[in-house]
Enzyme design. Structure first.
Site, PDB file in Angstrom:
ATOM      1  N   HIS A 215      53.785   1.513  29.792  1.00 53.20           N
ATOM      2  CA  HIS A 215      54.214   0.354  30.574  1.00 53.20           C
ATOM      3  C   HIS A 215      53.046  -0.545  30.918  1.00 53.20           C
ATOM      4  O   HIS A 215      53.173  -1.765  30.964  1.00 53.20           O
ATOM      5  CB  HIS A 215      54.920   0.815  31.853  1.00 53.20           C
ATOM      6  CG  HIS A 215      56.381   0.967  31.653  1.00 53.20           C
ATOM      7  ND1 HIS A 215      57.090   2.077  32.033  1.00 53.20           N
ATOM      8  CD2 HIS A 215      57.282   0.132  31.086  1.00 53.20           C
ATOM      9  CE1 HIS A 215      58.348   1.930  31.711  1.00 53.20           C
ATOM     10  NE2 HIS A 215      58.495   0.767  31.129  1.00 53.20           N
ATOM     11  N   ARG A 353      62.621  -3.091   8.246  1.00 53.08           N
ATOM     12  CA  ARG A 353      62.358  -1.664   8.024  1.00 53.08           C
ATOM     13  C   ARG A 353      63.594  -0.871   8.438  1.00 53.08           C
ATOM     14  O   ARG A 353      64.164  -1.118   9.510  1.00 53.08           O
ATOM     15  CB  ARG A 353      61.160  -1.211   8.857  1.00 53.08           C
ATOM     16  CG  ARG A 353      60.901   0.278   8.706  1.00 53.08           C
ATOM     17  CD  ARG A 353      59.626   0.692   9.358  1.00 53.08           C
ATOM     18  NE  ARG A 353      59.736   0.759  10.801  1.00 53.08           N
ATOM     19  CZ  ARG A 353      58.726   1.079  11.601  1.00 53.08           C
ATOM     20  NH1 ARG A 353      57.530   1.296  11.094  1.00 53.08           N
ATOM     21  NH2 ARG A 353      58.880   1.131  12.894  1.00 53.08           N
ATOM     22  N   ASP A 465      50.289   4.931  11.734  1.00 57.31           N
ATOM     23  CA  ASP A 465      50.569   6.300  11.293  1.00 57.31           C
ATOM     24  C   ASP A 465      49.595   6.751  10.207  1.00 57.31           C
ATOM     25  O   ASP A 465      49.252   7.934  10.139  1.00 57.31           O
ATOM     26  CB  ASP A 465      52.016   6.406  10.799  1.00 57.31           C
ATOM     27  CG  ASP A 465      52.959   6.630  11.963  1.00 57.31           C
ATOM     28  OD1 ASP A 465      52.641   7.464  12.820  1.00 57.31           O
ATOM     29  OD2 ASP A 465      53.993   5.943  12.029  1.00 57.31           O
ATOM     30  N   CYS A 512      51.036  -3.956   8.156  1.00 52.55           N
ATOM     31  CA  CYS A 512      51.854  -4.304   9.326  1.00 52.55           C
ATOM     32  C   CYS A 512      51.528  -3.430  10.528  1.00 52.55           C
ATOM     33  O   CYS A 512      52.161  -3.544  11.564  1.00 52.55           O
ATOM     34  CB  CYS A 512      53.339  -4.224   8.998  1.00 52.55           C
ATOM     35  SG  CYS A 512      53.880  -2.551   8.605  1.00 52.55           S
TER      36      CYS A 512
HETATM   37  C1  PEP Z   1      52.541   1.976  11.566  1.00 58.16           C
HETATM   38  O1  PEP Z   1      52.679   3.215  11.569  1.00 58.16           O
HETATM   39  O2  PEP Z   1      51.454   1.396  11.387  1.00 58.16           O
HETATM   40  C2  PEP Z   1      53.707   1.125  11.791  1.00 58.16           C
HETATM   41  C3  PEP Z   1      53.632  -0.170  11.646  1.00 58.16           C
HETATM   42  O3  PEP Z   1      54.846   1.749  12.219  1.00 58.16           O
HETATM   43  P1  PEP Z   1      55.092   2.203  13.743  1.00 58.16           P
HETATM   44  O4  PEP Z   1      53.942   1.723  14.561  1.00 58.16           O
HETATM   45  O5  PEP Z   1      56.385   1.601  14.147  1.00 58.16           O
HETATM   46  O6  PEP Z   1      55.149   3.684  13.594  1.00 58.16           O
HETATM   47 MG    MG Z   2      54.661   4.066  11.566  1.00 55.01          MG
END
Ligand code: PEP
Ligand code: MG
Length: 580
Positions: A215, A353, A465, A512
């Site tokens: 938050h 996505r 990730d 992204c």
């Molecule tokens: C990532 O893993 O970089 C990604 C864009 O997906 P999320 O942050 O939603 O896991």
């Molecule tokens: Mg991710």
């Protein structure tokens, strides 16, 4: 460009080496490191939220049976008073602040923890002990669940402290109202504290705990004030100490040289003013085009992204539309939501996505097994297996939204680990006339990117990730934040490898993850050869403006330099040396 003079902080210094000397004054400045969340630089004295005085809940005697009903009523009244106060504050606040306060008020009246507390009181516990015990029970449960649930622990503890203060007749704990611009530092900030903040008086936030989705981070983004979370050593910085917070570098400099600090703030403001003038499209100073796109989570976010120079949407996180949805939304309901985003960016690229459910983003209607290690479990595309029809319905909805809006989106699957998974997903998307791609978030997928590209039309690298899985470090862990830094050379090597696969096959590869929101790193990614950069709306202009100041040759030199370094801090310093 980040507002620090080289004398003030030696960027090549290892993470653990926290003490730096300011060359100009010979004063010792302690530089604490954390996770940057909202960019910007501010210099001001520290304020700290008032804590509830320590209350000994362990030794209080049990309540006599005859008095237990009254004790239960005392508790209910205290919880109701706390909820009412929070609701009133929600009524006075706006936007996300209001939503956060309203959500906290609801949590204060949540049946599960009220019931657990009442049960303890019926069994004889005095109200204060019962509140503390019941909250501990839920804190344990949420912590074990990890991810987003674990981040709600702060909300629960906040409610506990408010209810206990009410029961004890003590003033409500919380943030003092400063009489001069100040920097709010805390272990973690409760939503009820951060939601009411005045950004002209609280000019930056820094916390010891918290993750990028806490938050604290959400509110800081809304207020537009610099924010750094998971700062090691922050607890030792006393109220009144002047600090320099750099929300871009993720540092808190304790007692810096005042002149240098003020200069750093002025420099950051100059850069922000310059970025605000950038109107796109994305390109380097010598005209090499790189699309700068926005990450969104619903129609409202897409409409506000449309007001920035973003050329399209590079990541629409569809699962975030359904975090509070109990049953699978119908194809029509989903199509209406997706159409809002396609409409907002009519005639522009939109990458949708498919549901990235599981781990830190559990969806009630996307059942998955109980797992000891959910980040390595059934999440992302893996959810489709145990939930027949879920992926197909979503693709149907996306296709319907494409037809109704006339905007043909690209679709991509999260958490792809094998070429076969990519192949299966691509077949389903193509059956519906959609352009398929996949996210590269798992090292296995980066290593075999060329094989994956035999089946799909584009790749999008999720550096959040990818960093987590490459470094074997939980992305939500404050203790491991240096390992999950996207500047880690191993992560960047996998990015470079993925981009090379795109170049070899002539297919686009974008980024992204949060890496694309860091202007300096965005230039490095451009040097690797990415074709698009997708970031939170608030970061779009900073990224575009920085890219416009450097040449492709500089980007390539920086990309080479980072791959030769030994850690994230060195990689950042190497890029800074080339890109300025
Ligand atoms: C990532 O893993 O970089 C990604 C864009 O997906 P999320 O942050 O939603 O896991
Ligand atoms: Mg991710």
């Amino acid at each position: 460009m980040f507002g620090f003079t080289p004398e003030l902080v030696d960027l090549s210094t290892d993470f653990c080496n926290l003490v730096h000397m300011t060359a100009s004054t010979s004063l010792t400045s302690l530089v604490l490191h954390g996770v940057p969340v909202v960019p910007g630089v501010q210099y001001a004295p520290v304020i700290r939220p008032g804590k509830l005085p320590d209350i000994d809940v362990g030794t209080a005697a049990d309540v006599a049976e005859a008095d237990r009903a009254a004790e239960g009523e005392r508790f209910s009244a205290a919880a109701a008073t706390v909820a009412t106060r929070l609701r009133e504050r929600a009524g006075h606040a706006t936007g996300a602040a209001s939503e956060v306060l309203a959500a906290t008020a609801m949590l204060a009246q949540d049946r599960a923890w009220l019931g657990a507390t009442e049960k303890r009181i019926k069994d004889g516990a005095p109200a204060v002990r019962a509140v503390a015990g019941a909250v501990d029970q839920f804190v344990d449960m949420f912590t074990k669940m990890g991810g987003l649930m674990a981040e709600r622990v702060t909300d629960l503890r906040d409610i506990r402290d408010r209810v206990i203060a009410e029961l004890k007749g003590l003033p409500e704990p919380g943030v003092p109202m400063p009489d001069e611009p100040s920097i709010l530092c805390a272990e973690d900030l409760a939503p009820a504290d951060t939601a009411g903040l005045d950004p002209s008086l609280v000019v930056a936030l820094a916390t010891t705990l918290g993750g990028p989705t806490s938050h604290t981070a959400i509110i800081a983004r809304q207020l537009g004030i610099p924010c750094v979370v998971a700062v090691h050593g922050l607890d030792d910085v006393a109220a009144g100490t002047p600090v320099l917070v750099d929300g871009t570098l993720g540092t808190v400099t304790v007692s810096p040289d005042e002149g240098a600090a003020r200069e750093a703030v002025a420099e950051a403001q100059r850069i922000a003013a310059q970025a605000a003038k950038w109107s796109g499209p994305g390109a380097t100073a010598d005209g090499h085009a790189v699309a700068v796109l926005a990450n969104v989570q619903d129609g409202a976010a897409a409409r506000s992204a449309r007001e920035t120079p973003a050329e399209g949407v590079g990541l629409f996180r569809t699962e975030l539309c359904f975090l509070n949805t109990d049953t699978e939304p119908t194809v029509d309901e989903q199509a209406a939501i997706y159409a809002e985003v396609l409409d907002a960016f009519g005639g522009h690229k939109v990458v949708i996505r498919t549901l990235d459910a599981g781990s830190d983003k559990p969806l009630k209607f996307a059942g998955h097994p109980d797992e000891a290690n959910p980040a390595l479990g059934v999440r992302g595309i893996r959810i489709a297996e145990g939930n027949p029809g879920l992926l197909e319905h979503q693709l149907d909805a996306i296709a319907a939204a494409a037809t109704s809006t006339g905007n043909q989106p690209w679709v991509m699957a999260p958490m792809i680990a094998t070429a076969t998974e990519a192949q299966n997903f691509a077949a389903k998307a193509r059956d519906r006339g959609l352009t398929p791609g996949v996210m590269i978030e798992v090292p296995a997928a980066a290593l075999l990117a060329e094989r994956i590209l035999e089946h799909v039309d584009f790749l999008s690298i999720g550096t959040n990730d990818l960093a987590q899985y490459t470094m074997a470090a939980d992305r939500m862990s404050a203790d491991l934040a240096t390992l999950t830094d996207p500047w880690q050379p191993a992560v960047l090597a996998l990015v470079a490898m993925t981009v090379r696969a795109g170049a070899a096959t002539g297919k686009p590869v974008g980024v992204c993850g949060e890496a694309a929101a860091d202007p300096l790193l965005a230039c490095v990614l451009t040097g690797f050869g990415v074709t698009s950069l997708s970031a939170a709306s608030a970061a779009v202009q900073g990224v575009g403006a920085k890219l416009a100041q450097v040449t492709l040759e500089q980007c390539r030199a920086a990309a080479d330099a980072v791959l030769a370094t030994a850690n994230a801090a060195d990689a950042r310093a190497a890029a800074l040396a080339v890109l300025g």
